[in-house]
Design a protein around this motif. Structure first.
Motif, PDB file in Angstrom:
ATOM      1  N   THR A   1      16.777  -0.271 -49.352  1.00  0.00           N
ATOM      2  CA  THR A   1      16.511  -0.230 -47.917  1.00  0.00           C
ATOM      3  C   THR A   1      15.767   1.071 -47.616  1.00  0.00           C
ATOM      4  O   THR A   1      15.933   2.079 -48.321  1.00  0.00           O
ATOM      5  CB  THR A   1      17.817  -0.229 -47.101  1.00  0.00           C
ATOM      6  N   ALA A   2      14.968   1.028 -46.555  1.00  0.00           N
ATOM      7  CA  ALA A   2      14.176   2.211 -46.220  1.00  0.00           C
ATOM      8  C   ALA A   2      15.091   3.399 -45.924  1.00  0.00           C
ATOM      9  O   ALA A   2      14.851   4.516 -46.403  1.00  0.00           O
ATOM     10  CB  ALA A   2      13.264   1.904 -45.029  1.00  0.00           C
ATOM     11  N   SER A   3      16.163   3.155 -45.174  1.00  0.00           N
ATOM     12  CA  SER A   3      17.002   4.292 -44.780  1.00  0.00           C
ATOM     13  C   SER A   3      17.625   4.965 -46.002  1.00  0.00           C
ATOM     14  O   SER A   3      17.734   6.194 -46.069  1.00  0.00           O
ATOM     15  CB  SER A   3      18.065   3.861 -43.773  1.00  0.00           C
ATOM     16  N   LYS A   4      18.002   4.169 -46.982  1.00  0.00           N
ATOM     17  CA  LYS A   4      18.538   4.735 -48.214  1.00  0.00           C
ATOM     18  C   LYS A   4      17.456   5.524 -48.966  1.00  0.00           C
ATOM     19  O   LYS A   4      17.706   6.634 -49.453  1.00  0.00           O
ATOM     20  CB  LYS A   4      19.053   3.584 -49.101  1.00  0.00           C
ATOM     21  N   ALA A   5      16.252   4.951 -49.000  1.00  0.00           N
ATOM     22  CA  ALA A   5      15.152   5.618 -49.705  1.00  0.00           C
ATOM     23  C   ALA A   5      14.834   6.973 -49.072  1.00  0.00           C
ATOM     24  O   ALA A   5      14.560   7.948 -49.774  1.00  0.00           O
ATOM     25  CB  ALA A   5      13.903   4.734 -49.683  1.00  0.00           C
ATOM     26  N   PHE A   6      14.905   7.050 -47.745  1.00  0.00           N
ATOM     27  CA  PHE A   6      14.510   8.289 -47.054  1.00  0.00           C
ATOM     28  C   PHE A   6      15.409   9.476 -47.403  1.00  0.00           C
ATOM     29  O   PHE A   6      14.983  10.617 -47.307  1.00  0.00           O
ATOM     30  CB  PHE A   6      14.502   8.089 -45.534  1.00  0.00           C
ATOM     31  N   SER A   7      16.645   9.200 -47.813  1.00  0.00           N
ATOM     32  CA  SER A   7      17.550  10.308 -48.100  1.00  0.00           C
ATOM     33  C   SER A   7      17.056  11.172 -49.264  1.00  0.00           C
ATOM     34  O   SER A   7      17.421  12.334 -49.379  1.00  0.00           O
ATOM     35  CB  SER A   7      18.959   9.783 -48.360  1.00  0.00           C
ATOM     36  N   ASP A   8      16.182  10.597 -50.117  1.00  0.00           N
ATOM     37  CA  ASP A   8      15.650  11.360 -51.263  1.00  0.00           C
ATOM     38  C   ASP A   8      14.256  11.926 -51.018  1.00  0.00           C
ATOM     39  O   ASP A   8      13.660  12.505 -51.925  1.00  0.00           O
ATOM     40  CB  ASP A   8      15.480  10.423 -52.474  1.00  0.00           C
TER      41      ASP A   8
END
Ligand SMILES: *Cc1c(COP(=O)(O)O)cnc(C)c1O
Length: 444
Positions: free
Chosen positions: A34-41
């Motif tokens: 998911t995009a939100s998960k990806a953004f954390s990195d």
């Protein structure tokens, strides 16, 4: 990297064996989250894109002063979003494509000033550097009227400084034209793939052009070395520049407005599919990052690369990123798609894309000339061959791989609502006689 170590360390070995044979492949990214998960990195946020957009707005009065073609858009460099129904029908009848939903073209081919997607990132980075210098030397405040940048005083101030860049063509044109317009001494290091007319145009605009018999990596390497040795010189680093990347990312905010203006909603039931030709990765990566910030999981981004220069594909699919080049896989790196003639992708962009990119499709060169004729004949729009790689993605939706992707994303019942956007990355500055030559180029 030696052959044995390479093949021992790659992921997706059987797909990469096909890539190494020069075959056309479709790689789906198993690391997509998911995009939100990806953004954390990822070390950038929406605030960085907003900051870039605000900087472009500060410069808009200057831009429309020296580039009158931008007056109708009040100094913003932005391209049309055009529905292309005749091309959609043509792709279906001529190639058996099955395209559910509506097909639009994002015409970065027609961006003002330099006629390619590089007018986003490239010009943005030059403006940012000019602003940094002017602020640092107390010549301007951010609240001033930036038409000052067009004054003879600023021109002579910037003439003390150099800007250098390595390029296959279009980046050099964007950096060269804008740097020269501000007064910088600009040096463009151009690879063997770069077209003569681009070198001629740059010299005519006052840029210094240095030519190499070698590929893009060599032009970048020498450019970087020369620039690093000179304290007055700034190097635009296509392989590692967050500034370029953020300039490209602003495209997403502009696209969002254009979709809204046409009453087009993008959400889980109305997916957006975007297909972008990829070279080193900065332009497609920046656009993809911006789109993911705005549309999250409702947008699905695919990159397109030539079978002989699929640098992002070998980097991402193998998991080895910029540690590997297409030459490591026995490919030539040579392609008629000069804007995509890159042997080693940006490691920085590959990292940002790791959990955001849906996949990469590769194509043989002959398709790009066919699509170029198709879009001229159906919609009367001229694009450069590299840009036409974008039609490959939308033409492949009925393959088992793409169908698998659609199923997995749970979109099989929503594709009739889909919006498809091949991102046309360049073309407007191609001279008439070169267009004519391209129109008669058949590779198969
Ligand atoms: C530069 C370019 C691309 C790809 O951009 P990268 O940042 O190199 O990945 C695609 N199409 C055209 C016409 C280009 O000039």
């Amino acid at each position: 990297m030696d052959k044995e170590t390479l093949w021992q360390s790659v992921q997706n070995k059987s797909l990469l064996e096909d890539v190494a044979k020069g075959k056309e492949v479709i790689w789906l990214n198993d690391d997509l989250t998911t995009a939100s998960k990806a953004f954390s990195d990822i070390p950038f946020t929406m605030a960085d894109i907003d900051d870039a957009e605000a900087r472009l707005a500060r410069f808009a009065p200057f831009i429309q002063t020296i580039f009158p073609e931008t007056v109708p858009q009040n100094g913003l460099i932005e391209s049309p979003l055009t529905e292309i129904p005749s091309m959609q029908k043509h792709l279906e009848t001529k190639y058996g494509a099955e395209i559910s939903g509506r097909l639009f073209l994002k015409q970065d081919s027609h961006l003002a000033i330099s006629g390619s997607i590089k007018a986003r990132g490239g010009i943005y980075e030059v403006l940012k550097h000019a602003e940094d210098l002017a602020l640092e030397h107390g010549k301007i405040k951010q609240t001033d009227d930036y038409t000052k940048f067009a004054s003879p005083e600023f021109h002579s101030f910037f003439s003390q400084f150099k800007i250098q860049v390595g390029s296959t063509g279009n980046l050099g044109m964007s950096i060269g034209i804008m740097s020269a317009a501000l007064g910088f001494h600009v040096i463009v290091h151009m690879s063997a793939d770069a077209k003569q007319w681009k070198k001629d145009l740059l010299r005519q605009r006052g840029a210094e052009v240095i030519e190499y018999d070698d590929d893009y990596s060599k032009a970048v390497e020498v450019g970087r070395k020369n620039s690093d040795a000179d304290p007055t010189s700034y190097f635009v680093d296509d392989e590692n520049s967050p500034t370029l990347f953020l300039g490209y990312a602003v495209a997403a905010k502009r696209l969002q407005k254009q979709l809204q203006a046409q009453n087009i909603a993008i959400d889980a039931q109305h997916p957006l599919f975007v297909y972008i030709p990829c070279g080193v990765g900065g332009a497609p990566g920046g656009v993809a990052f911006g789109l993911k910030q705005l549309f999250g999981d409702a947008v699905h981004v695919f990159f397109i690369e030539p079978t002989q220069a699929p640098c992002m594909l070998v980097g991402m699919a193998s998991g080895l990123q910029n540690k590997v080049s297409v030459q490591d896989f026995g490919l030539t790196g040579q392609t008629h798609a000069d804007g995509l003639a890159v042997g080693r992708a940006s490691g920085f962009v590959g990292g940002v894309m790791k959990h955001l990119l849906s996949g990469i499709l590769s194509l043989e060169d002959y398709h790009i000339y066919d699509y170029m004729r198709d879009i001229v004949h159906t919609e009367n729009i001229f694009l450069e061959p590299s840009a036409c790689a974008s039609f490959w993605g939308v033409s492949k939706l009925n393959t088992s791989e793409m169908q698998h992707y659609i199923q997995k994303a749970g979109l099989q019942n929503h594709m009739q609502n889909a919006i498809h956007i091949p991102w046309a990355t360049g073309g407007n500055l191609v001279p008439a006689e070169i267009r004519e030559e391209y129109m008669h180029t058949y590779l198969k």
